[in-house]
Design an enzyme around this catalytic site. Structure first.
Site, PDB file in Angstrom:
ATOM      1  CE1 TYR A  64      -4.324   0.400  -0.360  1.00  0.00           C
ATOM      2  CE2 TYR A  64      -4.353  -1.575   0.991  1.00  0.00           C
ATOM      3  CZ  TYR A  64      -4.985  -0.697   0.134  1.00  0.00           C
ATOM      4  OH  TYR A  64      -6.272  -0.930  -0.231  1.00  0.00           O
ATOM      5  CD  GLU A  66      -4.832   4.914   0.575  1.00  0.00           C
ATOM      6  OE1 GLU A  66      -5.146   5.816   1.357  1.00  0.00           O
ATOM      7  OE2 GLU A  66      -5.457   3.854   0.485  1.00  0.00           O
ATOM      8  CG  ASP A 241      -8.750  11.265 -22.770  1.00  0.00           C
ATOM      9  OD1 ASP A 241      -7.721  10.596 -23.006  1.00  0.00           O
ATOM     10  OD2 ASP A 241      -9.808  10.768 -22.342  1.00  0.00           O
ATOM     11  CB  THR A 270      -4.900   4.706 -21.286  1.00  0.00           C
ATOM     12  OG1 THR A 270      -4.920   4.845 -22.707  1.00  0.00           O
ATOM     13  CG2 THR A 270      -6.295   4.923 -20.744  1.00  0.00           C
ATOM     14  CE  LYS A 273      -7.643   3.352 -25.027  1.00  0.00           C
ATOM     15  NZ  LYS A 273      -7.678   3.994 -23.704  1.00  0.00           N
ATOM     16  NE  ARG A 279      -6.646  -2.999 -19.462  1.00  0.00           N
ATOM     17  CZ  ARG A 279      -6.955  -2.975 -20.757  1.00  0.00           C
ATOM     18  NH1 ARG A 279      -6.297  -3.722 -21.620  1.00  0.00           N
ATOM     19  NH2 ARG A 279      -7.921  -2.217 -21.199  1.00  0.00           N
TER      20      ARG A 279
HETATM   21  N1  DSN Z   1     -12.272   1.509 -24.262  1.00  0.00           N
HETATM   22  C1  DSN Z   1     -11.347   2.411 -24.906  1.00  0.00           C
HETATM   23  C2  DSN Z   1     -11.487   2.365 -26.375  1.00  0.00           C
HETATM   24  O1  DSN Z   1     -11.720   1.273 -26.873  1.00  0.00           O
HETATM   25  O2  DSN Z   1     -11.341   3.358 -27.037  1.00  0.00           O
HETATM   26  C3  DSN Z   1     -11.472   3.797 -24.414  1.00  0.00           C
HETATM   27  O3  DSN Z   1     -11.956   3.833 -23.144  1.00  0.00           O
END
Ligand code: DSN
Length: 472
Positions: A64, A66, A241, A270, A273, A279
């Protein structure tokens, strides 16, 4: 023959897991086999490196932590401090950001951290100020009521979902659409492109506290310099974003007006991607918002995931290598080759092409809904996802679109020639599928699906996934 390090590592891990719950070990092995065999065109997915994957499976998971680096609510966080600081340092260097917060567990978490940081920074609330100087116990009931009234119902202007925006940018089923008084900007009905004059007009009329840019299904670049000018003209905080295209920013494919970092007050992303990490999520900002962003845990987030922050540090170190820029450029080259291959076969594409990692097919040209097309492609070994197109007559569930993207296939090594073959496989399936008696039903000759599936496997055979990993 001695095994290489990656095979040894994954085989040993599976052996240890198998001794406790063999079905989990089997599922992990089966997942690798499935991923190796399928033509993965989901625009938001990728394949993280073995180093990134292995970094997540260890005792960091047990800790942990925090708080923030050097200022934790738990003792014994010195090693977590090391990996969190490393991940933040790599992120700052990679993106040229003044501050990086690497704790968010996902994109929505990163966006919530950003929303609350902006609210806390921008909304005049004496009660909030008291709360933030840690006089929470001094707040009266009236203070709390004022705080809720002052922070609630603030205005957000974001891209509409059916134009390619993301559901966390104010779409009603998401908390962002409930906590903010929300309005959205769309795209031009003819070109499918963002019309910056219309965005400026909407901003002038609505006067949002937050202007959000970024998308999950818009196949074009966004001019962040213009968007910042619009935000400034109405006194809005400009948030981007970049979850989908962070890899293209990292790889310096998106520079100048198309790099959000120098133009936005705050950037979220994120890490899994096009950036090809574990993730998770991340927030970048300037010094003005840094303190508020660092309150993300426990304000919005549960305890940070140190094993994932460690993996973010590894993946970001990989993205700082020169070959990542080449990878990022190949993602876009492949998407453009895929778009050209589809256009030359008569497929209708939203905006008529792409400038990033994704292509949005309007499958109404084949007489299909997105749901029918998605399933017919899946039957044929091609993994995509259905997506609304602008002003979609079939709504967000059945949709009229198929979104495809190239980050994952590019990681495998497929190039522009294979993209043309991929376009041929997609067109073959869609042109041979006929709609059934509902928006979900369709008719596709199983022999054809089987044939295309085999062709997809043959196409992939030359580009093995995790070539150094042999599970035996
Ligand atoms: N789920 C992602 C996507 O497929 O674009 C974005 O949150």
């Amino acid at each position: 023959m001695s095994l290489n390090a990656e095979s040894t590592a994954f085989r040993s891990a599976l052996e240890v897991i198998r001794a406790v719950e063999p079905r989990v070990a089997d599922a992990i092995g089966a997942e690798l086999a499935d991923q190796r065999e399928s033509l993965k065109l989901i625009a938001s997915e990728n394949y993280a490196s073995p180093a990134t994957l292995l970094t997540m499976g260890n005792w960091f998971s047990d800790k942990y932590a925090e708080g923030t680096v050097g200022r934790r609510f738990y003792a014994g966080c010195q090693n977590v401090d090391t990996v969190e600081a490393l991940a933040a340092e790599h992120a700052k260097e990679l993106f040229g950001a003044a501050h990086a917060y690497v704790q968010p567990h996902s994109g929505i978490d990163a966006n919530l951290v950003a929303f609350w940081a902006i609210l806390a920074d921008r909304v005049e609330s004496p009660a909030l100020k008291k709360a933030q100087v840690r006089q929470v116990n001094d707040l009266t009931e009236a203070d709390w009521f004022a705080l809720r009234r002052e922070l609630g119902n603030q205005r957000m202007l974001g891209m509409s979902l059916d134009s390619g925006g993301h559901l966390t940018h104010g779409f009603r089923p998401n908390i962002s659409g409930k906590m903010f008084d929300q309005r959205s900007y769309g795209t031009d009905p003819v070109t499918g492109l963002i019309d910056y004059d219309r965005v400026a007009e909407a901003a002038r009329e609505f006067k949002p506290l937050i202007l959000v840019a970024g998308y999950s299904a818009y196949p074009r670049k966004v001019n962040f310099r213009i968007m910042r000018e619009i935000a400034d003209s109405v006194g809005a905080t400009f948030m981007v974003d970049m979850a989908h295209f962070a890899g293209l920013v990292a790889g310096k494919v998106f520079t100048g007006d198309f790099d959000p970092v120098p133009h936005a007050h705050i950037v979220t992303t994120t890490t899994h991607k096009s950036l090809r990490g574990p993730r998770g999520g991340m927030v970048l900002c300037g010094p003005e918002l840094a303190d508020q962003v660092d309150r993300g845990c426990p304000m919005v987030l549960g305890g940070p995931l140190p094993h994932v922050m460690a993996a973010k540090a590894v993946a970001l170190a990989e993205a700082r290598r020169p070959d990542f820029a080449d990878y990022a450029q190949r993602i876009v080259d492949n998407a453009q080759a895929l778009a050209e291959g589809l256009l030359s076969r008569g497929t209708k594409l939203v905006t008529g092409g792409t400038e990033n990692h994704l292509v949005l097919l309007d499958v109404s040209g084949y007489g299909l809904t997105g749901r029918q097309a998605e399933q017919a492609l899946l039957d044929s070994g091609i993994v995509t996802n259905r997506n609304a197109v602008p002003q979609d007559p079939n709504g967000a569930w059945y949709t009229s679109g198929i979104r495809i993207g190239t980050p994952a296939l590019t990681t495998r090594g497929l190039g522009t020639a294979e993209m043309d073959q991929t376009a041929e496989l997609i067109h073959t399936v869609l042109s041979q599928t006929t709609p059934g008696e509902s928006k979900a039903k369709y008719v596709l000759d199983p022999a054809l699906a089987d044939k295309v599936s085999k062709q997809a496997t043959e196409l992939l055979a030359g580009f093995p996934l995790y070539p150094a990993v042999d599970l035996g």
